[in-house]
Design an enzyme around this catalytic site. Structure first.
Site, PDB file in Angstrom:
ATOM      1  N   LYS A 182       0.880  -1.169   0.000  1.00 17.13           N
ATOM      2  CA  LYS A 182       0.000   0.000   0.000  1.00 17.13           C
ATOM      3  C   LYS A 182       0.919   1.221   0.000  1.00 17.13           C
ATOM      4  CE  LYS A 182      -1.623   3.074   1.910  1.00 17.13           C
ATOM      5  NZ  LYS A 182      -1.640   4.546   1.535  1.00 17.13           N
ATOM      6  N   GLY A 235       7.108   5.665   7.813  1.00 14.40           N
ATOM      7  CA  GLY A 235       6.227   6.831   7.841  1.00 14.40           C
ATOM      8  C   GLY A 235       6.303   7.518   9.190  1.00 14.40           C
ATOM      9  N   SER A 236       5.203   8.112   9.595  1.00 16.26           N
ATOM     10  CA  SER A 236       5.182   8.924  10.807  1.00 16.26           C
ATOM     11  C   SER A 236       5.172   8.070  12.064  1.00 16.26           C
ATOM     12  CB  SER A 236       3.953   9.837  10.805  1.00 16.26           C
ATOM     13  OG  SER A 236       2.777   9.078  11.048  1.00 16.26           O
ATOM     14  N   ASN A 237       5.648   8.660  13.157  1.00 17.70           N
ATOM     15  CA  ASN A 237       5.653   7.954  14.439  1.00 17.70           C
ATOM     16  C   ASN A 237       4.250   7.623  14.920  1.00 17.70           C
ATOM     17  OD1 ASN A 237       8.332   9.283  14.226  1.00 17.70           O
ATOM     18  ND2 ASN A 237       8.623   8.371  16.249  1.00 17.70           N
ATOM     19  N   THR A 238       3.333   8.556  14.736  1.00 15.36           N
ATOM     20  CA  THR A 238       1.961   8.351  15.213  1.00 15.36           C
ATOM     21  C   THR A 238       1.319   7.149  14.547  1.00 15.36           C
ATOM     22  OG1 THR A 238       1.693  10.722  15.639  1.00 15.36           O
ATOM     23  CG2 THR A 238      -0.309   9.401  15.446  1.00 15.36           C
ATOM     24  N   VAL A 239       1.387   7.093  13.229  1.00 14.12           N
ATOM     25  CA  VAL A 239       0.775   5.984  12.494  1.00 14.12           C
ATOM     26  C   VAL A 239       1.511   4.678  12.781  1.00 14.12           C
ATOM     27  CG1 VAL A 239       0.251   5.069  10.204  1.00 14.12           C
ATOM     28  CG2 VAL A 239      -0.116   7.492  10.680  1.00 14.12           C
ATOM     29  N   GLU A 257      10.022   2.075  10.546  1.00 14.10           N
ATOM     30  CA  GLU A 257      11.049   3.101  10.342  1.00 14.10           C
ATOM     31  C   GLU A 257      10.317   4.431  10.312  1.00 14.10           C
ATOM     32  OE1 GLU A 257      14.177   2.973  10.600  1.00 14.10           O
ATOM     33  OE2 GLU A 257      14.285   0.790  10.761  1.00 14.10           O
ATOM     34  N   CYS A 291      13.974  11.178   5.628  1.00 14.67           N
ATOM     35  CA  CYS A 291      14.024  10.876   7.061  1.00 14.67           C
ATOM     36  C   CYS A 291      15.438  11.021   7.604  1.00 14.67           C
ATOM     37  CB  CYS A 291      13.495   9.476   7.339  1.00 14.67           C
ATOM     38  SG  CYS A 291      14.310   8.170   6.407  1.00 14.67           S
ATOM     39  N   GLU A 392      10.498  16.946  13.720  1.00 10.42           N
ATOM     40  CA  GLU A 392      10.866  16.712  12.319  1.00 10.42           C
ATOM     41  C   GLU A 392      10.025  17.617  11.421  1.00 10.42           C
ATOM     42  OE1 GLU A 392      11.815  12.855   9.600  1.00 10.42           O
ATOM     43  OE2 GLU A 392       9.872  12.856  10.618  1.00 10.42           O
TER      44      GLU A 392
END
Length: 489
Positions: A182, A235-239, A257, A291, A392
């Site tokens: 995805k 991707g993002s830390n939250t997701v 990552e 990143c 970031e």
């Protein structure tokens, strides 16, 4: 695989069980060129959980036969895909530039790296997967082997739309897993062209599947689906943490990552020209949308002023524009939303008391540009408590920080929740060794920019940058397989 819309752009389909198919809803999203407002690159499927279920079912069924193939046979498919991608390098790179904005030269380099990744992992099919272990029973044989996990779900970002999908899918495939990818919607078409290469290489139906659409819909479904045995995410830390919680509840493997706030240390004995060049390249190429991009520039006070002068002089020479134009050094932000995020950080930096030395302005029609452009920004008088040093940004923003000693520089560099990459410029072995031993980052580079790692080397971060597994190189086998111990009497 594609159909033509009334606007002469293509609608790209999902790839499920070896066929190009529309989503169940037949709804589509639009990929737009961030360098030219209003220019449509193409359309992609807005898939539902129904579409994902079809892909997961196909992947589960196909994996049983795929894992039984000899590793060298699986490698042959990757080699064929590599040759096809190499033949299409200009088209894939141009699509990447038009979808996410990086210069054509950078995009072509990334696509060439994708070719190399496929070839590297094709060779993994002929490498050792275990070892013989002496048994206490003299009449027994004991050894280890490795087995695939099953179906691997792959979620990739938009900033490296060729390299990251391939450095996740290639090891998954060579070790006997099937995959469902995805990609980020911003670069869904670039990813579709990568899948085309695998399809045209003749990879068996169901071994590779592409499902595009909303991450908020497909991400949780991927982590929770009964047929998914592992998930790898960038991707993002939250997701990432949300997906990890679902994976933990199911007891499946996960690999994350995530973010970075990467420092470069410039010691008072450094080659300043080299340090300036690497700081600009590491921090501002791809509009800072990496990143591993350099964000914090930590400079010893003795050489702070001459370094700053050289840096500002070089930054002023940067040409911002359409990545397809030969004279462009830095392209646009990937989207209007990302541009606004970058501009908001620049505003916050000024409000917190940092000094904007250069740039930071939005560029528009008055500058001959009609996209999501921002000038590279350079701040000084930045402290570790400021938002410019904590969060970031994912944009072309450099924060200069002055320190007295190397010890203070290392302390400042480590004062972050992230630990992805870091670099130092120095000629003293003692400084190099201190940096290697004390820097809390998964990738440390000496007299080289913070961004980038060779494909045959492990890649991953510490602290909040990663789930502490490693991607790329031989290290990938640790995530994509499980060890099986065999005892024969």
């Amino acid at each position: 695989m594609t159909t033509t819309t009334e606007t002469k752009t293509k609608t790209y389909l999902n790839y499920i069980n070896g066929e190009w198919v529309a989503s169940e809803s037949e709804k589509t999203g639009v990929s737009k060129n961030p360098a030219k407002k209003g220019e449509v690159v193409g359309s992609y499927q807005l898939s539902s959980t129904i579409d994902f279920d079809k892909a997961a079912t196909a992947a589960k069924k196909a994996q049983k036969a795929w894992r039984k193939l000899a590793g060298s046979v699986r490698g042959d498919y990757l080699l064929k895909a590599a040759s096809i991608l190499e033949e299409r390098i200009d088209d894939v790179a141009a699509t990447m530039t038009k979808e996410m904005g990086k210069t054509f030269a950078e995009a072509k380099g990334e696509t060439a790296r994708g070719v190399a990744i496929l070839r590297y992992y094709a060779g993994e099919g002929m490498r050792a997967v275990g070892e013989v272990i002496p048994s206490s029973d003299s009449e027994a044989l004991m050894f280890t082997t490795r087995v695939p996990l099953g179906v691997v779900g792959v979620i990739t970002p938009w900033n490296f739309p060729v390299a990251i999908p391939l450095w996740k899918m290639s090891p998954a495939l060579i070790y006997g897993n099937s995959v469902i990818i995805k990609p980020a919607s911003e670069t869904a078409i670039t990813c579709a062209k990568i899948i085309e290469c695998l399809h045209d290489a003749g990879i068996p139906a169901g071994v590779v599947n592409l499902v595009t659409g909303s991450g908020s819909v497909l991400g949780p479904e991927m982590a929770a689906h009964r047929n998914i045995d592992a998930i790898t995410f960038t991707g993002s830390n939250t997701v990432g943490k949300e997906l990890a919680q679902i994976a933990v509840s199911r007891g499946i493997k996960y690999q994350l990552e995530m973010g970075g706030k990467n420092p470069v240390i410039v010691a008072n004995d450094a080659d300043l020209d080299l340090a300036v060049e690497a700081t600009i390249s590491g921090g501002l190429k791809s509009s800072g949308q990496k990143c591993t991009a350099t964000s914090r520039v930590i400079v010893q006070k003795e050489i702070y002023e001459p370094f700053k002068e050289k840096l500002l002089q070089k930054v002023a020479e940067i040409t911002v524009g359409d990545g397809m134009d030969a004279g462009t050094w830095m392209g646009p932000s990937v989207s209007e939303g990302q541009l606004n995020t970058v501009l908001s950080y620049i505003k916050k930096g000024k409000e917190e008391g940092a000094t904007l030395l250069f740039g930071g302005n939005q560029l528009n029609e008055n500058d001959g540009l009609n996209g999501y452009y921002v000038e590279p920004a350079v701040f000084e008088n930045v402290t570790s408590e400021m938002i410019l040093a904590r969060e970031e940004i994912f944009g072309p923003v450099l924060a200069l920080m002055k320190v007295d000693t190397i010890e203070e520089a290392l302390e400042t560099a480590n004062d972050s929740e992230y630990g992805l990459s870091a670099s130092i410029f120095t000629t003293k072995i003692s400084h190099m060794l201190s940096f290697i031993n004390e820097m809390d980052a998964g990738l440390v580079r000496i007299n080289a920019e913070s961004a980038g790692v060779e494909l045959q080397a492990p890649f991953g971060g510490m602290k909040q940058s990663s789930s502490h597994s490693r991607e790329q190189g031989r290290a990938a086998i640790e995530f994509y397989t499980s060890i099986k111990t065999v005892f024969i009497k």
